[in-house]
Design an enzyme around this catalytic site. Structure first.
Site, PDB file in Angstrom:
ATOM      1  N   GLY A   1      -3.667 -27.017 -54.741  1.00 45.66           N
ATOM      2  CA  GLY A   1      -2.885 -26.243 -53.781  1.00 45.66           C
ATOM      3  C   GLY A   1      -2.685 -26.956 -52.457  1.00 45.66           C
ATOM      4  O   GLY A   1      -2.906 -28.150 -52.331  1.00 45.66           O
TER       5      GLY A   1
ATOM      6  N   HIS B   1       2.898 -33.422 -54.567  1.00 49.08           N
ATOM      7  CA  HIS B   1       2.803 -32.441 -55.654  1.00 49.08           C
ATOM      8  C   HIS B   1       4.203 -32.101 -56.184  1.00 49.08           C
ATOM      9  O   HIS B   1       4.427 -32.010 -57.393  1.00 49.08           O
ATOM     10  CB  HIS B   1       2.186 -31.133 -55.147  1.00 49.08           C
TER      11      HIS B   1
ATOM     12  N   LYS C   1      -1.787 -41.673 -56.825  1.00 52.94           N
ATOM     13  CA  LYS C   1      -2.624 -41.570 -55.629  1.00 52.94           C
ATOM     14  C   LYS C   1      -4.105 -41.432 -56.012  1.00 52.94           C
ATOM     15  O   LYS C   1      -4.981 -42.009 -55.373  1.00 52.94           O
ATOM     16  CB  LYS C   1      -2.104 -40.383 -54.829  1.00 52.94           C
TER      17      LYS C   1
ATOM     18  N   GLN D   1      -8.714 -40.990 -61.313  1.00 53.37           N
ATOM     19  CA  GLN D   1      -8.580 -39.720 -62.037  1.00 53.37           C
ATOM     20  C   GLN D   1      -7.631 -39.868 -63.230  1.00 53.37           C
ATOM     21  O   GLN D   1      -7.889 -39.332 -64.309  1.00 53.37           O
ATOM     22  CB  GLN D   1      -8.055 -38.655 -61.071  1.00 53.37           C
TER      23      GLN D   1
ATOM     24  N   ARG E   1      -5.515 -33.143 -47.578  1.00 46.83           N
ATOM     25  CA  ARG E   1      -6.557 -33.386 -46.569  1.00 46.83           C
ATOM     26  C   ARG E   1      -5.983 -33.961 -45.270  1.00 46.83           C
ATOM     27  O   ARG E   1      -6.664 -33.917 -44.246  1.00 46.83           O
ATOM     28  CB  ARG E   1      -7.632 -34.328 -47.115  1.00 46.83           C
TER      29      ARG E   1
HETATM   30  P1  AMP Z   1      -4.627 -32.416 -55.648  1.00 44.31           P
HETATM   31  O1  AMP Z   1      -4.048 -31.093 -55.280  1.00 44.31           O
HETATM   32  O2  AMP Z   1      -4.924 -33.287 -54.461  1.00 44.31           O
HETATM   33  O3  AMP Z   1      -5.756 -32.313 -56.638  1.00 44.31           O
HETATM   34  O4  AMP Z   1      -3.476 -33.194 -56.417  1.00 44.31           O
HETATM   35  C1  AMP Z   1      -2.847 -32.667 -57.546  1.00 44.31           C
HETATM   36  C2  AMP Z   1      -2.021 -33.741 -58.206  1.00 44.31           C
HETATM   37  O5  AMP Z   1      -1.053 -34.231 -57.291  1.00 44.31           O
HETATM   38  C3  AMP Z   1      -2.877 -34.946 -58.638  1.00 44.31           C
HETATM   39  O6  AMP Z   1      -2.407 -35.434 -59.880  1.00 44.31           O
HETATM   40  C4  AMP Z   1      -2.632 -35.920 -57.536  1.00 44.31           C
HETATM   41  O7  AMP Z   1      -2.794 -37.273 -57.923  1.00 44.31           O
HETATM   42  C5  AMP Z   1      -1.177 -35.632 -57.200  1.00 44.31           C
HETATM   43  N1  AMP Z   1      -0.887 -36.103 -55.850  1.00 44.31           N
HETATM   44  C6  AMP Z   1      -1.584 -35.820 -54.715  1.00 44.31           C
HETATM   45  N2  AMP Z   1      -1.058 -36.487 -53.675  1.00 44.31           N
HETATM   46  C7  AMP Z   1      -0.017 -37.214 -54.149  1.00 44.31           C
HETATM   47  C8  AMP Z   1       0.915 -38.115 -53.564  1.00 44.31           C
HETATM   48  N3  AMP Z   1       0.900 -38.425 -52.279  1.00 44.31           N
HETATM   49  N4  AMP Z   1       1.845 -38.682 -54.374  1.00 44.31           N
HETATM   50  C9  AMP Z   1       1.877 -38.384 -55.704  1.00 44.31           C
HETATM   51  N5  AMP Z   1       1.036 -37.542 -56.311  1.00 44.31           N
HETATM   52  C10 AMP Z   1       0.087 -36.961 -55.548  1.00 44.31           C
END
Ligand code: AMP
Length: 298
Positions: A47, A53, A165, A169, A203
């Site tokens: 979220g 995202h 990013k 993972q 973050r």
């Molecule tokens: P998170 O909400 O941070 O767990 O991210 C959810 C998904 O969005 C994960 O697959 C992340 O790698 C991807 N994500 C987060 N930040 C970015 C970004 N700047 N560019 C591309 N994908 C992202």
């Protein structure tokens, strides 16, 4: 309007976004979508949605009949003393963005319904989860692998979308999908950045204005490693020193790690002779940011 359904503004009349909170409800919904012969593209998130995202969602929207998104700040991937409590959250804001991007199914469970009192099962991917963020955050990838496994079982996607990013993972999830015979395709998409190079991250909202101003040093240190490799440097220690120097020049930043690794095994490299993952993690006060780039074989 029935509870849990959002009418989607500016889209085909009558299109509705289903917002569900219970595992049994999402499982039932996704099962009936599959039975109807429609494909599901899943974007798992924690979220506080941003363009990174949304880029995954647009791709999933284009490649599948149904766009499914999960919003869940997963407690098992946070260690003691990490930022689980202060992780930014804004479900109402996220739902508006999801409606605008054309999500069909949104799963936003409570932690107690994902990990009820008697919960005892965890999924562990060994070795590749132990380097980099796995070394700084013990147990992190066990939490990630567990929740991703549960989301795949509940939401039954044909394709699941992840960002580069969080490179480690993506390696852990690909391994998990192969090893546990999940019948789905993992799609990995490029990192979306702010104009100054900072990788978008939920973050980033936690940075002070001064920390935000210097945060592009992560990307700058990665680009420096690429320049050095392109310039003929092969000694990893020398390249890492250059990366570290860029970050350490900034008093607000504290290096967690700088690394040059094999992009498949994630093992650290002594010398550069093939394609290379350059990765960094940096703390700004209580906020820890990560970034990486893939550098082609010299
Ligand atoms: P998170 O909400 O941070 O767990 O991210 C959810 C998904 O969005 C994960 O697959 C992340 O790698 C991807 N994500 C987060 N930040 C970015 C970004 N700047 N560019 C591309 N994908 C992202």
């Amino acid at each position: 309007m029935p509870k849990g359904q959002w009418r989607v503004p500016g889209t085909v009349r009558g299109k509705v976004m289903q917002v569900v909170y219970e595992p049994s409800a999402v499982q039932h919904l996704c099962e009936s979508i599959r039975r109807g012969g429609r494909t599901i593209g899943l974007v798992p998130t924690m979220g506080f949605l941003h363009e990174g995202h949304l880029s995954l969602m647009r791709r999933a929207r284009a490649e599948n009949d149904v766009l499914a998104v999960s919003i869940f700040v997963n407690p098992t991937q946070f260690g003691q003393g990490e930022d689980f409590d202060s992780y930014p959250r804004d479900l109402q804001g996220d739902l508006a963005k999801l409606a605008a991007v054309g999500a069909d199914v949104v799963f936003a469970p409570r932690a107690e319904s994902i990990y009820p009192k008697r919960y005892r099962t965890f999924v562990e991917v060994v070795e590749i989860a132990e380097w980099l963020c796995g070394a700084s955050r013990p147990g992190h990838f066990r939490g990630v692998a567990t929740v991703v496994t549960k989301l795949f079982n509940m939401m039954k996607p044909h394709r699941a979308y992840f960002g580069q990013k969080d490179y480690q993972q993506t390696v852990v999830v690909r391994r998990l999908v192969a090893d546990l015979n999940f019948d789905l395709t993992i799609v990995v998409l490029p990192t979306v950045r702010e104009p100054d190079g900072l990788a978008m991250s939920s973050r980033n909202a936690r940075l002070s204005p001064d920390q935000r101003r210097v945060a592009p040093i992560l990307y700058r240190s990665l680009r420096r490693s690429e320049e050095q490799i392109k310039g003929g440097e092969r000694n990893a220690t020398i390249i890492l020193e250059g990366m570290r120097a860029i970050i350490e020049a900034e008093p607000l930043a504290k290096v967690d790690y700088v690394a040059l690794c094999n992009p498949e095994t994630l093992e650290p490299l002594d010398s550069i002779d093939g394609s290379t993952l350059a990765a960094v993690a940096v703390r700004f006060g209580h906020t820890r940011l990560i970034d990486n780039i893939l550098i082609a074989a010299p």
